[in-house]
Design a protein around this motif. Sequence first.
Motif, short mmCIF file in Angstrom:
data_model
loop_
_atom_site.label_atom_id
_atom_site.label_comp_id
_atom_site.label_asym_id
_atom_site.label_seq_id
_atom_site.Cartn_x
_atom_site.Cartn_y
_atom_site.Cartn_z
N LEU A 194 0.83 -1.21 0.00
CA LEU A 194 0.00 0.00 0.00
C LEU A 194 0.86 1.25 0.00
O LEU A 194 1.97 1.26 0.54
N GLY A 195 0.33 2.29 -0.60
CA GLY A 195 1.02 3.57 -0.63
C GLY A 195 0.58 4.46 0.51
O GLY A 195 -0.18 4.05 1.40
N ALA A 196 1.04 5.71 0.48
CA ALA A 196 0.71 6.66 1.54
C ALA A 196 -0.81 6.85 1.64
O ALA A 196 -1.33 7.16 2.72
N ASP A 197 -1.51 6.69 0.54
CA ASP A 197 -2.96 6.91 0.54
C ASP A 197 -3.73 5.65 0.90
O ASP A 197 -4.96 5.64 0.86
N GLY A 198 -3.01 4.58 1.23
CA GLY A 198 -3.68 3.35 1.61
C GLY A 198 -4.17 2.54 0.42
O GLY A 198 -4.79 1.49 0.59
#
Lengths: 172, 116, 976
Positions: C446-450
């Motif tokens: 997952l990235g920073a934005d979930g």
Amino acid sequence: MAEALADIARVTGLGMVTIRADLDHAGDAIAEAAGLAIPGQTRIVTDGSRSLGWMSPDELLLILPAAELADAIAALTDALASEHALVVDVSDARAVFDVTGPHADDVIAKLMPVDLDDLPPDGLRRSRAAQTAAALWRIPGGFRLIGFRSTADYLRLILENAAIPGSGLAPR
Amino acid sequence: MLILTCPYCGVKAEETELSPGGEAHLKRVGPGGTAEEFEAYLFARKNIKGVHFERWRHAYGCGKWFLAARDTHTMQVYGTYKAQTAHATDEIVANARQARAEWVPDWPQGSEAVVG
Amino acid sequence: MSRTPPFRLPRGGRLIDRAFQLAFRFDGRHLRGVQGDTLASALLANGQMLMGRSFKYHRPRGPLASGAEEPNALFGLGQGGRFEPNQRASTTALVAGMVLRSQNCWPSLDADVGAINNWLSPLLPAGFYYKTFIHPRPFWKHLFEPVIRRSAGLGRAPVGPDPDRYEQAYAFAETVVVGGGIAGLTAARDAADKGGRVIVLEQDPVWGGRTPTDHDGGPAAIDALLADLRGRGNVTLRRNCMATGLYDHGYLLAREALADHDPNQGIPRQRLWRIRAGHVITATGALERPLSFACNDVPGVMLASAVRDFISGYGVAPGRRIVAVTNNDDAYRTALTAQAAGLEVVAVIDARPQARGDLPQAARAANIPVMTGKAVAKVKGGTHVEGVAICDQAGDGRVTGSLDCDVVAMSGGWSPVVHLYSHCGGRLTWDEPEAMFRPDPSRPPLGADGKPMVTVLGAANGDLRCAGDLERSEAPTMPVWVMPQDAPYKLRAKMWLDFQNDVKVSDVELAAREGYASVEHAKRYTTLGMATDQGKNSNINGLAVLSKALNQPLEATGTTTFRPPYTPLTLGTIAAEARGEAFQPLRKTPMHDWHASHGASFEPVGHWRRPYSYPRAGEDRHGAVNREILAVRNGVGTLDASTLGKIVVKGPDAGRFLDMMYTNMMSTLPVGKCRYGLMCNENGFLMDDGVVARLSTDTWLCHTTTGGADRIHGHMEDWLQCEWWDWQVYTANLTEQYAQIAVAGPRARELLQRLPGTIDLSQDALPFMQWAEGALAGIPARIYRISFSGELSYEIAVPAGRGLELWERLHAEGRDLDITPYGTEAMHVMRAEKGFIMIGDETDGTVIPQDLGLHWAISKKKPDYIGKRAQARSFMKDGSRWQLVGLESLDGRVLPDGAYAVEPGVNANGQRKTQGRVTSSYHSPTLDRPIAMGLVRHGPARMGQVLEFPLPSGEVMKARIVDPVFYDKEGTRLNG
């Protein structure tokens, strides 16, 4: 091939003043004393030989010819006399370089973790250049970069190193 | 390597431009504090796997300290907010709850207090 | 059978240009390749199949693969500082004049003494080292370890510094596509259509991945995609650029080769890209797996894909008579390619009971013999393949026939390259029908934005036929983990899994038998996958063998952890510009060049360089220190104190704030005066000290230590921003704005009064611990009457740009006074003579001011300050803490810094008990005897007692506890 990616030139003769104040409250007084409009968040306002940069929500940096420094400090100190504010000369604390030329972007991209596509024409970005603090904004033909005086030799070294001929970032 | 948006200057800063400051929302215990209170303030940390509130300074930028709500397991950032804030904002709480339905804030709800 | 030239085919070679011949040297022999060759293809074109010796058994090895997964063909490349070990022949482009050396063999590749290990191999199973060398204990250190160390390590380290340049660069894109094959280029086009910046990274010098080699319409399809992408303003195509690791929040590292092994180009050799991606698409393809049959490591046994790469890419014949052995349809492409190139395909041995796909049918139509349900029982040959013995796959290896050949092209199926996806937490799932691990779409990183940060496409996602619309249909792969399926131990002990680390099927089985059931443990016990190739060939085959031995499904075993980098990174790219002079930002004071030109011997203090002393001709560093001290004590000296932190603190609440920051009271300091202050952290420990001057009613200037300026400024801002944000205080770090010069010594005033100025420097006008402002020698100056040397002393702050001017003026005016520049060491000794503490010497992060007898600098009146509560903790107040004393060596020698004072008895670990330690120790030229300070339990109450300090030599030094102030106890000099 024999051309450096950009010209690296140390800039001297600048006066710089750090102004700390509540900008909402004291903005008009500062603008009048500095002779420049208050810049927006992460912007720099330039008018001829003077610039006023947004450094943090309660801090501005006035940059002007050294000859105008004393008067500017006096004017700002006067204008802010009734405010909680700090006006200090930081002219000698800085090293300033102009990085200009067709591939100035490449030189900056090698040193600073900054998305230059996101840097507006009047943007001021505080970040780091390799291992030292630096701030950056656009000037005609390239960028102006300011760092700390003690790291001037280091800054020149890494800037020139990043600009060596033939090392452009265009895909090959 | 993390990216956090500084709530004071709006810059999307990468981790190398920031310095970490540990767990957020600690309440200072001064000379009047009991040994237990002071020990908790000085040493007891939540060390959470999941929704975590932490302090960061935009050291290579505007110099301001801010707070981040981050998931220590998935690395999701639920939001960043100013240091002068008693608790994470409702929006951040909602983001965290959406990702982790089982998580509940450990402070009274509906009383988001922004000071200063 | 012998191998016969020519090895370069008369036609073909998509990647080479035969018109450009390149000369190179291999183990002293002069050879030629052509433009576009890799080292592997060039060596094969010269008939050189033997390319290395295996690590443990020194078995002869040829190339196995044609890409980044190559385990065997590793060379030492280059000479002198440019020498590099373990360079992969399959991915290193040939450059004219290259010098290659074979590795892990002596005296030569052909006649290697270490090959005796091969005959000893039954004695050297997995875990051999652990079991054999453990007893008797002392033998390990003195006998076993030195011997093992000599044989350990693959390749030699380079000699001399690397003269090449390296650099790094930052890039930002909404989408980064890793892999320039059909899947990656298609994805790049789709991403570019949606807008936003797209960067495409391809590890090879050419685009297309396997598509141009494996599919008739491949080259045209790739060219069309490239033409489209090149026409777009938002797409950057970067080849020779290996994505090595993917980290949190879309941070991707990639190494771009610019002038690899070609220093004549004069440009950086490699560049490390630090890319921040909004989204990453990995289209990294798949790697072919070897098959585990006996003697599958004999030179000439190659991956089927590599055989056809060498033929079609480089126009090189790895051999003349080829046997293909497979469990899937893809290997038939190799048979067809080889036959079309005029080579003899002896047979395709297919482990599957039947092979009815389009490719096998095409092979049969081309009169290639296809044998189904068969297996290789054993490869014949020593330094090269001479033939294969055939058996039934469903059997125990009874030989049913044999074939002569010089190349065995094997294919055990394909494994998706899931490394980048896995680096940042993506999970895998076992795909039973295709016998492979592939990304689990329900558990992506997952990235920073979930949201999922990585999309995996094409063969990397298990879609092995992603280019299939260009080609024929393929029948499924049949998992074959051991060949034949019931092979006895004798065969299993000759089946290599990890070619580089010499791990065999029997080794993994042994690990399972001995209880290493966790895949991570079995990996470390056997060293499977721990070589420079990180198990790219061996991982899945090894897991399958382990699973079978543990009698559990493969997905229950799982995989080992995929860690960056995907392929080894040159240390130079990691250092980039940070080497030599630019290793660290070297901070220089305004007077730095003067110091350098006056013979200063510098020492690092943080990033600063400060003069340690100024040795004259015929004088060493310490001789200079002694001379400088005497000059200051008897005349006048100057110290460059510009590095001291200078933080201005201003506002209506500044006094109240500083009362919290410092242990003593700063709010009551009168304007014009200075006060020495201590700063502690919330733990109560002393963290910094310095002189504070009150500049005006609402403004203070705080000096910090040289190393403390940024840290203390940050500390102040932390409390102001996060705790007392309603207090009206502004700070500014003015450290660099001022040059500061300490002028110290009995003649300091006399010297300064020679300079024109507006400041009255007399004792009455400017007594100790006051400051004054005005002009000195025409320079705006603030002069602090403070002293760290114990002498009459003025610290003069002027704008940094005029620091050198003032310094030179002082030296010109003071020539007849024998004015002497002094360095940090003279300063340290002089402060120790005076019993002044030094942060970092007397403190180490566990020392409170009370330990140092600094009660006079701790306010009793203040209700609070940072650290006050901590200093009230029980063990901070109990009397047994080590406290500051002076130490006087009894025999006239200088006590070693850091030496411990012992006391009778031993602790729980059997070590001597200690009761104190030396914190500062010098020869005092002023007193002409050693002086020292130390922290000693109950020290101040034990004046006159003698302590013992054992030295590493066994000798014991003795020292008497004395007052820490050795010189001018009354302070008459600094008040002078």
